[in-house]
Motif scaffolding. Structure first.
Motif, PDB file in Angstrom:
ATOM      1  N   VAL A  26       0.854  -1.199   0.000  1.00 26.51           N
ATOM      2  CA  VAL A  26       0.000   0.000   0.000  1.00 26.51           C
ATOM      3  C   VAL A  26       0.887   1.246   0.000  1.00 26.51           C
ATOM      4  O   VAL A  26       0.613   2.218  -0.705  1.00 26.51           O
ATOM      5  CB  VAL A  26      -0.972  -0.002   1.214  1.00 26.51           C
ATOM      6  N   TYR A  27       1.970   1.196   0.764  1.00 28.69           N
ATOM      7  CA  TYR A  27       2.911   2.326   0.815  1.00 28.69           C
ATOM      8  C   TYR A  27       3.436   2.648  -0.591  1.00 28.69           C
ATOM      9  O   TYR A  27       3.392   3.807  -1.030  1.00 28.69           O
ATOM     10  CB  TYR A  27       4.070   1.958   1.760  1.00 28.69           C
ATOM     11  N   GLU A  28       3.899   1.620  -1.298  1.00 29.06           N
ATOM     12  CA  GLU A  28       4.435   1.833  -2.660  1.00 29.06           C
ATOM     13  C   GLU A  28       3.370   2.432  -3.572  1.00 29.06           C
ATOM     14  O   GLU A  28       3.637   3.344  -4.356  1.00 29.06           O
ATOM     15  CB  GLU A  28       4.936   0.503  -3.263  1.00 29.06           C
ATOM     16  N   THR A  29       2.153   1.913  -3.473  1.00 26.38           N
ATOM     17  CA  THR A  29       1.081   2.377  -4.359  1.00 26.38           C
ATOM     18  C   THR A  29       0.664   3.804  -4.027  1.00 26.38           C
ATOM     19  O   THR A  29       0.410   4.612  -4.924  1.00 26.38           O
ATOM     20  CB  THR A  29      -0.136   1.411  -4.291  1.00 26.38           C
ATOM     21  N   THR A  30       0.620   4.142  -2.735  1.00 25.97           N
ATOM     22  CA  THR A  30       0.249   5.517  -2.372  1.00 25.97           C
ATOM     23  C   THR A  30       1.310   6.505  -2.883  1.00 25.97           C
ATOM     24  O   THR A  30       0.969   7.601  -3.324  1.00 25.97           O
ATOM     25  CB  THR A  30       0.092   5.717  -0.843  1.00 25.97           C
ATOM     26  N   LEU A  31       2.584   6.090  -2.842  1.00 28.00           N
ATOM     27  CA  LEU A  31       3.642   6.982  -3.349  1.00 28.00           C
ATOM     28  C   LEU A  31       3.445   7.238  -4.844  1.00 28.00           C
ATOM     29  O   LEU A  31       3.516   8.380  -5.315  1.00 28.00           O
ATOM     30  CB  LEU A  31       5.023   6.364  -3.113  1.00 28.00           C
ATOM     31  N   GLU A  32       3.183   6.154  -5.553  1.00 28.77           N
ATOM     32  CA  GLU A  32       3.012   6.254  -7.007  1.00 28.77           C
ATOM     33  C   GLU A  32       1.805   7.150  -7.347  1.00 28.77           C
ATOM     34  O   GLU A  32       1.902   8.068  -8.170  1.00 28.77           O
ATOM     35  CB  GLU A  32       2.797   4.829  -7.549  1.00 28.77           C
ATOM     36  N   LEU A  33       0.670   6.903  -6.686  1.00 31.39           N
ATOM     37  CA  LEU A  33      -0.555   7.657  -7.016  1.00 31.39           C
ATOM     38  C   LEU A  33      -0.461   9.114  -6.546  1.00 31.39           C
ATOM     39  O   LEU A  33      -0.962  10.018  -7.221  1.00 31.39           O
ATOM     40  CB  LEU A  33      -1.783   6.977  -6.403  1.00 31.39           C
ATOM     41  N   SER A  34       0.187   9.353  -5.411  1.00 33.69           N
ATOM     42  CA  SER A  34       0.264  10.742  -4.920  1.00 33.69           C
ATOM     43  C   SER A  34       1.146  11.592  -5.835  1.00 33.69           C
ATOM     44  O   SER A  34       0.861  12.766  -6.062  1.00 33.69           O
ATOM     45  CB  SER A  34       0.769  10.791  -3.475  1.00 33.69           C
ATOM     46  N   LYS A  35       2.185  10.968  -6.380  1.00 35.40           N
ATOM     47  CA  LYS A  35       3.036  11.688  -7.324  1.00 35.40           C
ATOM     48  C   LYS A  35       2.209  12.062  -8.558  1.00 35.40           C
ATOM     49  O   LYS A  35       2.212  13.191  -9.023  1.00 35.40           O
ATOM     50  CB  LYS A  35       4.204  10.765  -7.724  1.00 35.40           C
ATOM     51  N   LEU A  36       1.460  11.091  -9.031  1.00 31.25           N
ATOM     52  CA  LEU A  36       0.645  11.261 -10.233  1.00 31.25           C
ATOM     53  C   LEU A  36      -0.440  12.324 -10.049  1.00 31.25           C
ATOM     54  O   LEU A  36      -0.702  13.137 -10.938  1.00 31.25           O
ATOM     55  CB  LEU A  36       0.015   9.902 -10.560  1.00 31.25           C
ATOM     56  N   TYR A  37      -1.087  12.315  -8.883  1.00 31.29           N
ATOM     57  CA  TYR A  37      -2.227  13.219  -8.671  1.00 31.29           C
ATOM     58  C   TYR A  37      -1.853  14.450  -7.837  1.00 31.29           C
ATOM     59  O   TYR A  37      -2.719  15.150  -7.323  1.00 31.29           O
ATOM     60  CB  TYR A  37      -3.400  12.448  -8.048  1.00 31.29           C
ATOM     61  N   LYS A  38      -0.554  14.681  -7.706  1.00 32.89           N
ATOM     62  CA  LYS A  38      -0.042  15.888  -7.060  1.00 32.89           C
ATOM     63  C   LYS A  38      -0.588  16.103  -5.637  1.00 32.89           C
ATOM     64  O   LYS A  38      -1.122  17.153  -5.282  1.00 32.89           O
ATOM     65  CB  LYS A  38      -0.309  17.124  -7.929  1.00 32.89           C
ATOM     66  N   VAL A  39      -0.463  15.044  -4.866  1.00 36.77           N
ATOM     67  CA  VAL A  39      -0.795  15.096  -3.445  1.00 36.77           C
ATOM     68  C   VAL A  39       0.526  14.929  -2.705  1.00 36.77           C
ATOM     69  O   VAL A  39       1.439  14.270  -3.213  1.00 36.77           O
ATOM     70  CB  VAL A  39      -1.768  13.932  -3.096  1.00 36.77           C
ATOM     71  N   CYS A  40       0.660  15.518  -1.529  1.00 40.42           N
ATOM     72  CA  CYS A  40       1.913  15.406  -0.762  1.00 40.42           C
ATOM     73  C   CYS A  40       2.317  13.933  -0.600  1.00 40.42           C
ATOM     74  O   CYS A  40       1.617  13.151   0.053  1.00 40.42           O
ATOM     75  CB  CYS A  40       1.732  16.071   0.607  1.00 40.42           C
ATOM     76  N   GLU A  41       3.469  13.590  -1.212  1.00 39.27           N
ATOM     77  CA  GLU A  41       3.905  12.185  -1.197  1.00 39.27           C
ATOM     78  C   GLU A  41       4.212  11.695   0.217  1.00 39.27           C
ATOM     79  O   GLU A  41       3.963  10.540   0.561  1.00 39.27           O
ATOM     80  CB  GLU A  41       5.158  12.016  -2.058  1.00 39.27           C
ATOM     81  N   GLN A  42       4.778  12.593   1.019  1.00 36.83           N
ATOM     82  CA  GLN A  42       5.144  12.192   2.376  1.00 36.83           C
ATOM     83  C   GLN A  42       3.894  11.814   3.189  1.00 36.83           C
ATOM     84  O   GLN A  42       3.849  10.771   3.838  1.00 36.83           O
ATOM     85  CB  GLN A  42       5.888  13.334   3.067  1.00 36.83           C
ATOM     86  N   LYS A  43       2.866  12.668   3.074  1.00 35.84           N
ATOM     87  CA  LYS A  43       1.619  12.375   3.812  1.00 35.84           C
ATOM     88  C   LYS A  43       0.974  11.086   3.312  1.00 35.84           C
ATOM     89  O   LYS A  43       0.517  10.257   4.093  1.00 35.84           O
ATOM     90  CB  LYS A  43       0.615  13.534   3.639  1.00 35.84           C
ATOM     91  N   ALA A  44       0.919  10.949   1.983  1.00 34.55           N
ATOM     92  CA  ALA A  44       0.277   9.761   1.397  1.00 34.55           C
ATOM     93  C   ALA A  44       1.035   8.500   1.808  1.00 34.55           C
ATOM     94  O   ALA A  44       0.415   7.487   2.180  1.00 34.55           O
ATOM     95  CB  ALA A  44       0.225   9.899  -0.121  1.00 34.55           C
ATOM     96  N   GLY A  45       2.362   8.562   1.764  1.00 33.90           N
ATOM     97  CA  GLY A  45       3.169   7.400   2.126  1.00 33.90           C
ATOM     98  C   GLY A  45       2.963   6.988   3.570  1.00 33.90           C
ATOM     99  O   GLY A  45       2.773   5.808   3.880  1.00 33.90           O
ATOM    100  N   ILE A  46       2.963   7.975   4.460  1.00 36.11           N
ATOM    101  CA  ILE A  46       2.784   7.675   5.884  1.00 36.11           C
ATOM    102  C   ILE A  46       1.385   7.090   6.132  1.00 36.11           C
ATOM    103  O   ILE A  46       1.236   6.083   6.831  1.00 36.11           O
ATOM    104  CB  ILE A  46       3.012   8.946   6.743  1.00 36.11           C
ATOM    105  N   ALA A  47       0.372   7.705   5.521  1.00 35.94           N
ATOM    106  CA  ALA A  47      -0.999   7.205   5.713  1.00 35.94           C
ATOM    107  C   ALA A  47      -1.134   5.789   5.144  1.00 35.94           C
ATOM    108  O   ALA A  47      -1.744   4.911   5.763  1.00 35.94           O
ATOM    109  CB  ALA A  47      -2.007   8.149   5.049  1.00 35.94           C
ATOM    110  N   GLY A  48      -0.550   5.565   3.966  1.00 35.67           N
ATOM    111  CA  GLY A  48      -0.637   4.237   3.342  1.00 35.67           C
ATOM    112  C   GLY A  48       0.059   3.180   4.189  1.00 35.67           C
ATOM    113  O   GLY A  48      -0.494   2.104   4.454  1.00 35.67           O
ATOM    114  N   GLU A 132      -2.987  -2.651  -4.289  1.00 33.94           N
ATOM    115  CA  GLU A 132      -1.531  -2.788  -4.068  1.00 33.94           C
ATOM    116  C   GLU A 132      -1.034  -4.099  -4.705  1.00 33.94           C
ATOM    117  O   GLU A 132      -1.829  -5.013  -4.910  1.00 33.94           O
ATOM    118  CB  GLU A 132      -1.218  -2.664  -2.569  1.00 33.94           C
ATOM    119  N   PRO A 133       0.275  -4.188  -4.991  1.00 31.79           N
ATOM    120  CA  PRO A 133       0.792  -5.288  -5.808  1.00 31.79           C
ATOM    121  C   PRO A 133       0.500  -6.700  -5.291  1.00 31.79           C
ATOM    122  O   PRO A 133       0.492  -7.649  -6.089  1.00 31.79           O
ATOM    123  CB  PRO A 133       2.313  -5.042  -5.813  1.00 31.79           C
TER     124      PRO A 133
END
Ligand SMILES: [Fe+2]
Ligand SMILES: [Fe+2]
Length: 194
Positions: A26-48, A132-133
């Motif tokens: 989930v962490y990997e996927t949140t990083l990928e999607l947050s980059k794509l949709y311009k959301v703070c990657e750090q926040k998305a990664g931690i939440a994921g 997630e993968p």
């Protein structure tokens, strides 16, 4: 702020091996999607990474935390107690890991049931949990593709699949999942809202 490596170390001890692996996915996927949709990657990664922080608690622990944090229970959550792990997880990461960012906490809080008008970050965590993968189910590849081009549509499809599964299993549907689905449909049907 706690580091990703520290969180991984805590989770590796707290969760089952399978759930830990899922959380990394989930962490990997949140990083990928947050980059794509311009959301703070750090926040998305931690939440994921932390979304299932409270998923492997015992029944007694769950009951105690519901009391301790005065979690708002309703009939559906009471009947299907597993639904409460997002709400407890948000309280626990605040208290135990000193994470106070409400956007992160809400993404953890609502990752299981959803809610009306989810934020981008909330949708990314909800969807990442589903695609997630390590996830294997018919249609997952197609959904992963849609996730890369349309966050709302992919989140709606994930909600549809989850709600269909709940119906097939003859379980109770939480009203907030229906509100999440309705608000996404209205948003997708009305391009002015997008
Ligand atoms: Fe979960
Ligand atoms: Fe999960």
């Amino acid at each position: 702020m706690i580091s990703i490596e520290e969180i991984k170390d805590i989770l590796s001890k707290k969760l089952t091996h399978k759930r830990f692996k899922h959380s990394l996915g989930v962490y990997e996927t949140t990083l990928e999607l947050s980059k794509l949709y311009k959301v703070c990657e750090q926040k998305a990664g931690i939440a994921g990474l932390l979304h299932d922080y409270a998923k492997d608690l015992s029944y007694i622990q769950v009951r105690n935390y519901i009391d301790k944090y005065s979690i708002n229970m309703d009939k559906v959550i009471e009947e299907q107690l597993d639904l409460v792990h997002g709400y407890i997880g948000a309280e626990l990461v605040k208290e135990e890991l000193n994470i106070y960012d409400e956007e992160i906490l809400n993404a953890i809080r609502y990752h299981t049931i959803g809610k009306e008008n989810m934020s981008k970050l909330e949708k990314i965590v909800y969807l990442s949990d589903y695609i997630e993968p390590n996830r294997v189910f018919p249609g997952v590849e197609e959904l992963r593709k849609i996730a890369l081009s349309d966050l709302d549509k992919a989140t709606l499809l994930a909600l549809n699949n989850t709600i269909s599964y709940v119906i097939e299993s003859n379980k109770l549907i939480h009203i907030n999942s229906i509100l999440a689905r309705n608000s996404l449909i209205l948003k997708i049907d009305n391009p002015n809202n997008r």
